[in-house]
Design a protein around this motif. Structure first.
Motif, PDB file in Angstrom:
ATOM      1  N   PHE A 243      31.160  46.259  50.681  1.00  0.00           N
ATOM      2  CA  PHE A 243      30.404  45.871  49.497  1.00  0.00           C
ATOM      3  C   PHE A 243      31.088  44.733  48.747  1.00  0.00           C
ATOM      4  N   SER A 244      32.392  44.839  48.571  1.00  0.00           N
ATOM      5  CA  SER A 244      33.116  43.841  47.783  1.00  0.00           C
ATOM      6  C   SER A 244      33.136  42.481  48.459  1.00  0.00           C
ATOM      7  N   VAL A 245      33.284  42.471  49.787  1.00  0.00           N
ATOM      8  CA  VAL A 245      33.298  41.193  50.511  1.00  0.00           C
ATOM      9  C   VAL A 245      31.967  40.460  50.333  1.00  0.00           C
ATOM     10  N   ARG A 259      41.162  38.550  54.402  1.00  0.00           N
ATOM     11  CA  ARG A 259      41.886  38.849  55.646  1.00  0.00           C
ATOM     12  C   ARG A 259      42.735  40.117  55.493  1.00  0.00           C
ATOM     13  N   ILE A 260      43.349  40.290  54.319  1.00  0.00           N
ATOM     14  CA  ILE A 260      44.144  41.509  54.085  1.00  0.00           C
ATOM     15  C   ILE A 260      43.247  42.737  54.106  1.00  0.00           C
ATOM     16  N   LEU A 261      42.069  42.624  53.491  1.00  0.00           N
ATOM     17  CA  LEU A 261      41.138  43.754  53.452  1.00  0.00           C
ATOM     18  C   LEU A 261      40.665  44.142  54.841  1.00  0.00           C
ATOM     19  N   ARG A 262      40.521  43.157  55.726  1.00  0.00           N
ATOM     20  CA  ARG A 262      40.122  43.493  57.095  1.00  0.00           C
ATOM     21  C   ARG A 262      41.167  44.416  57.749  1.00  0.00           C
ATOM     22  N   PRO A 295      42.396  48.820  45.061  1.00  0.00           N
ATOM     23  CA  PRO A 295      41.987  48.343  43.731  1.00  0.00           C
ATOM     24  C   PRO A 295      42.740  47.092  43.280  1.00  0.00           C
ATOM     25  N   VAL A 296      44.034  47.022  43.603  1.00  0.00           N
ATOM     26  CA  VAL A 296      44.810  45.824  43.230  1.00  0.00           C
ATOM     27  C   VAL A 296      44.236  44.586  43.912  1.00  0.00           C
ATOM     28  N   LEU A 297      43.900  44.714  45.211  1.00  0.00           N
ATOM     29  CA  LEU A 297      43.297  43.589  45.930  1.00  0.00           C
ATOM     30  C   LEU A 297      41.952  43.207  45.327  1.00  0.00           C
ATOM     31  N   PHE A 298      41.147  44.210  44.966  1.00  0.00           N
ATOM     32  CA  PHE A 298      39.837  43.936  44.378  1.00  0.00           C
ATOM     33  C   PHE A 298      39.977  43.197  43.049  1.00  0.00           C
ATOM     34  N   ILE A 299      40.937  43.611  42.251  1.00  0.00           N
ATOM     35  CA  ILE A 299      41.157  42.934  40.968  1.00  0.00           C
ATOM     36  C   ILE A 299      41.606  41.502  41.203  1.00  0.00           C
ATOM     37  N   TRP A 300      42.490  41.322  42.160  1.00  0.00           N
ATOM     38  CA  TRP A 300      42.964  39.974  42.528  1.00  0.00           C
ATOM     39  C   TRP A 300      41.785  39.105  42.994  1.00  0.00           C
ATOM     40  N   MET A 301      40.954  39.662  43.850  1.00  0.00           N
ATOM     41  CA  MET A 301      39.779  38.925  44.329  1.00  0.00           C
ATOM     42  C   MET A 301      38.843  38.576  43.178  1.00  0.00           C
ATOM     43  N   SER A 302      38.632  39.531  42.266  1.00  0.00           N
ATOM     44  CA  SER A 302      37.726  39.301  41.131  1.00  0.00           C
ATOM     45  C   SER A 302      38.224  38.156  40.253  1.00  0.00           C
ATOM     46  N   ILE A 303      39.524  38.143  40.011  1.00  0.00           N
ATOM     47  CA  ILE A 303      40.095  37.076  39.177  1.00  0.00           C
ATOM     48  C   ILE A 303      39.889  35.721  39.852  1.00  0.00           C
ATOM     49  N   LYS A 311      30.396  34.262  38.018  1.00  0.00           N
ATOM     50  CA  LYS A 311      30.367  35.077  36.809  1.00  0.00           C
ATOM     51  C   LYS A 311      30.230  36.576  37.048  1.00  0.00           C
ATOM     52  N   PRO A 312      29.417  37.038  38.045  1.00  0.00           N
ATOM     53  CA  PRO A 312      29.324  38.496  38.242  1.00  0.00           C
ATOM     54  C   PRO A 312      30.665  39.158  38.542  1.00  0.00           C
ATOM     55  N   ALA A 313      31.663  38.394  38.936  1.00  0.00           N
ATOM     56  CA  ALA A 313      32.981  38.969  39.237  1.00  0.00           C
ATOM     57  C   ALA A 313      33.615  39.600  38.002  1.00  0.00           C
ATOM     58  N   LEU A 314      33.156  39.221  36.799  1.00  0.00           N
ATOM     59  CA  LEU A 314      33.738  39.798  35.587  1.00  0.00           C
ATOM     60  C   LEU A 314      33.456  41.300  35.517  1.00  0.00           C
ATOM     61  N   TYR A 315      32.198  41.706  35.820  1.00  0.00           N
ATOM     62  CA  TYR A 315      31.880  43.132  35.842  1.00  0.00           C
ATOM     63  C   TYR A 315      32.761  43.850  36.867  1.00  0.00           C
ATOM     64  N   PHE A 316      32.900  43.232  38.013  1.00  0.00           N
ATOM     65  CA  PHE A 316      33.695  43.816  39.094  1.00  0.00           C
ATOM     66  C   PHE A 316      35.141  43.981  38.655  1.00  0.00           C
ATOM     67  N   LEU A 317      35.668  42.989  37.959  1.00  0.00           N
ATOM     68  CA  LEU A 317      37.047  43.037  37.478  1.00  0.00           C
ATOM     69  C   LEU A 317      37.248  44.193  36.496  1.00  0.00           C
ATOM     70  N   ILE A 318      36.332  44.325  35.536  1.00  0.00           N
ATOM     71  CA  ILE A 318      36.457  45.398  34.545  1.00  0.00           C
ATOM     72  C   ILE A 318      36.312  46.765  35.221  1.00  0.00           C
TER      73      ILE A 318
END
Length: 643
Positions: A243-245, A259-262, A295-303, A311-318
């Motif tokens: 979903f996140s990718v 690549r790390i997530l894979r 979660p750390v990777l997801f936050i990094w990706m969102s930033i 812009k939708p990455a802001l919701y994902f980050l929070i």
């Protein structure tokens, strides 16, 4: 408070948590028996704890609990263990002079009349006197024992306290599931499918495994989720990675993290395989590790995505920041860094519920963004069509102009061809006619020796003129048919100029013209040697033609920075600016008679311009009427300076 503290129930106090008022003793060997632990030698080993829940993390040890409960009423007292992922529980108590043993746990499923999602034991009425009990617990999951005592009236209090948050969470998950399912059928975006899979798997982990709703599904379901339920965490992470990718467009905005997530995606199969082999502890450890990393990777990706304008990455980050905080608290309690409390059971449902709502909002924002992008794309497509229309019109106009130029070029070519026909009909026919007449006079022996010498000199000039004209015409014809290829190579100039000087020394001597060569040692150019020789020959021949008797012609090369300048200078009559312009830029062949009435066609200079251009240069003329002319051009020294 000692382990012998009595937990008294009453009508005003029908439900009591008794973990802090009971004694706890870990059994590392798991081999101790009831008869052993009830001995006075072990009584000092039963120690109280400071929290409402006994939590020992993942351990192979068994844990014994010694407690006392009194119920002044005559009804039964219920001992409640408010956590369903315990493999085996054994209760020991003495009543009426007899030892009573009761067993429960996920491996020995026993339904209870309260639909309580945990384990219950009954302690007998004892005329208000305290009842001592010993409880042994052991499991392959995290060993967590939330212990309480209650009357029949107090059990609903326990149920409400346990599941009110989870029931709200279930309602939120159900609403989000059907809402996003409808959105998927509407927009056909695969990101919604990955989100739905994540929603179901995470809800299953929280409700069926962590909070024990599986206990209502029967003995097989209870055993299955007790043994394999932790795998739902790994499955939920698999879905959320997919979903996140898609949602964050991470291949574009965060390729490194993708690549790390894979790699982590494939790592998540490890707990699934471990569970299939019956290895729960490694499965739990890998799941805990992934619970930190993902979660750390997801936050990094969102930033990264947000910084790059998504812009939708802001919701994902929070969302993932909130869930990461809850996951960290839960895992820290699970590994023993923090003490368990009632909040420990609620933290994940609350955190994941908030996260799911935020992710759903993010999907809604993404849908709005996609809709806007579609509208913008349609507008851009319309603009593109209009631009293409304008571009097509512009191309038609350019093609029309090019056609006009081609027609003009064709007319100019026809003019040149007409001039060539004139050369053939006049400049070649006249000297050939003269030569034919001379031959007839020689055959008739009508010439004196002196006249024969004069006519021989005249014949030599005519033959030279015919030879030069034919040579230039042949090269011009081949160039017009693209039969001459320019093949540049390194050319040493000193030998070339010396060869040309030797070739024209006799012609220059006929007019008493001195030839001077000036070439720096080792001077070279990168050019086609045959074309370069033709250019220099024509320029020297032209200089001899327009230099009066006793004049000087100097030619050679000189350094011009990254290039080499080649020149031919004469002391002849010079050219007017108008004549120089016609030679360099005119559309017709331009020629005049030489100082000794030598004939010319203008074709030689035409070829010079073309061949100089073929080799990356441009022919120039510097001339002062009455003082002479200089023809010069510059060529590259090596391939790096080629145009």
């Amino acid at each position: 408070m000692s382990a012998q503290s009595v937990n008294e129930l009453s009508s005003d106090r029908p439900y009591v948590r008794i973990a802090q008022t009971s004694g706890w003793m870990p059994d590392p060997t798991g081999m101790l028996t009831y008869q052993q632990v009830k001995q006075p030698a072990y009584s000092s080993l039963f120690q109280p704890i400071q929290h409402d829940i006994g939590a020992f993390g993942i351990t192979k040890a068994a844990v014994w609990v010694h407690g006392r409960v009194s119920n002044p009423a005559t009804n039964v007292t219920y001992l409640l263990i408010e956590f369903s992922n315990i493999d085996s529980l054994t209760l020991y108590y003495e009543h009426g002079g007899e030892l009573h043993v009761a067993q429960s746990g996920s491996l020995q499923y026993k339904p209870n009349p309260f639909h309580f999602h945990g384990f219950t034991f009954e302690l007998p009425a004892n005329d208000g006197k305290p009842v001592d009990f010993w409880l042994r617990a052991r499991t392959g999951n995290a060993l967590i024992v939330p212990l309480a005592a209650a009357t029949a009236e107090g059990v609903p209090t326990a149920l409400a306290d346990m599941y009110i948050v989870e029931l709200i969470y279930l309602g939120v998950v159900t609403a989000l599931f059907f809402y996003n399912l409808l959105l998927f059928f509407w927009v056909r975006d695969k990101a919604y499918l990955w989100y739905l899979g994540y929603l179901v798997a995470l809800a299953g982990f929280n409700l069926l495994y962590l909070r024990g709703f599986h206990y209502s599904l029967g003995p097989r379901a209870a055993l299955f989720f007790n043994q394999y339920g932790i795998g739902l965490a790994a499955v939920s992470y698999m879905f959320t990675i997919g979903f996140s990718v898609l949602f964050l467009r991470s291949k574009k905005y965060a390729p490194v993290q993708t690549r790390i997530l894979r790699w982590i995606f494939w790592l998540l199969w490890v707990p699934v395989i471990c569970l299939a082999l019956g290895w729960r502890v490694p499965a739990i450890r890998v799941s805990e590790l992934c619970s930190f990393c993902i979660p750390v990777l997801f936050i990094w990706m969102s930033i990264n995505a947000y910084r790059k304008g998504y812009k939708p990455a802001l919701y994902f980050l929070i969302a993932w920041t909130a869930l990461l905080s809850c996951v960290l608290l839960f895992v820290c309690t699970n590994v023993g860094l923090l003490h368990y409390g009632t909040w420990s059971f609620h933290i994940l449902p609350i955190g994941s519920g908030v996260e799911m709502i935020l992710l759903s909002l993010a999907l809604g924002h993404r849908y709005a963004l996609l809709k806007k992008e579609k509208i913008d794309m349609q507008a851009a497509h319309l603009e593109y069509v209009n631009k293409q229309k304008d571009l097509l019109e512009e191309k038609v106009s350019l093609r029309t102009q090019e056609l006009a130029k081609m027609m003009q070029h064709l007319r100019e070519s026809n003019t040149v061809k007409d001039k060539l026909l004139g050369i053939i009909s006049h400049d070649l026919r006249t000297p050939l006619g003269t030569l034919s007449g001379l031959m007839e006079l020689l055959e008739m022996k009508a010439l004196s020796p002196q006249e024969i010498g004069e006519f021989a000199q005249m014949a030599r000039q005519h033959i030279k003129h015919i030879n030069s004209t034919m040579h230039n015409m042949l090269n011009w014809s081949l160039s017009q048919m693209n039969r001459i290829e320019t093949r540049p190579e390194k050319v040493e100039l000193a030998p070339l100029f010396q060869l040309i000087a030797d070739t024209y020394r006799f012609s220059a001597g006929q007019k008493n013209i001195r030839l001077e060569i000036s070439v720096p040692p080792g001077a070279t150019v990168f050019a086609d040697d045959h074309q370069l020789e033709l250019v220099i020959r024509n320029l020297v021949d032209n200089a001899i033609k327009f230099t009066p008797r006793g004049g000087v012609i100097s030619f050679g090369a000189r350094d011009a920075g990254g290039k080499t300048e080649l020149y031919v200078t004469d002391s002849g009559n010079g050219l007017t600016s108008e004549a120089a312009y016609k030679i360099l830029y005119g559309s017709k062949l331009y020629s005049t008679d030489g100082t000794a009435n030598e004939k010319g066609t203008g074709l030689g200079l035409w070829l010079c311009k073309e061949f100089v251009a073929n080799n990356g240069g441009e022919l120039h003329i510097s001339s002062i009427p009455g003082k002479g002319s200089t023809f010069y051009f510059r060529l590259p020294k090596d391939t790096a300076l080629l145009p």
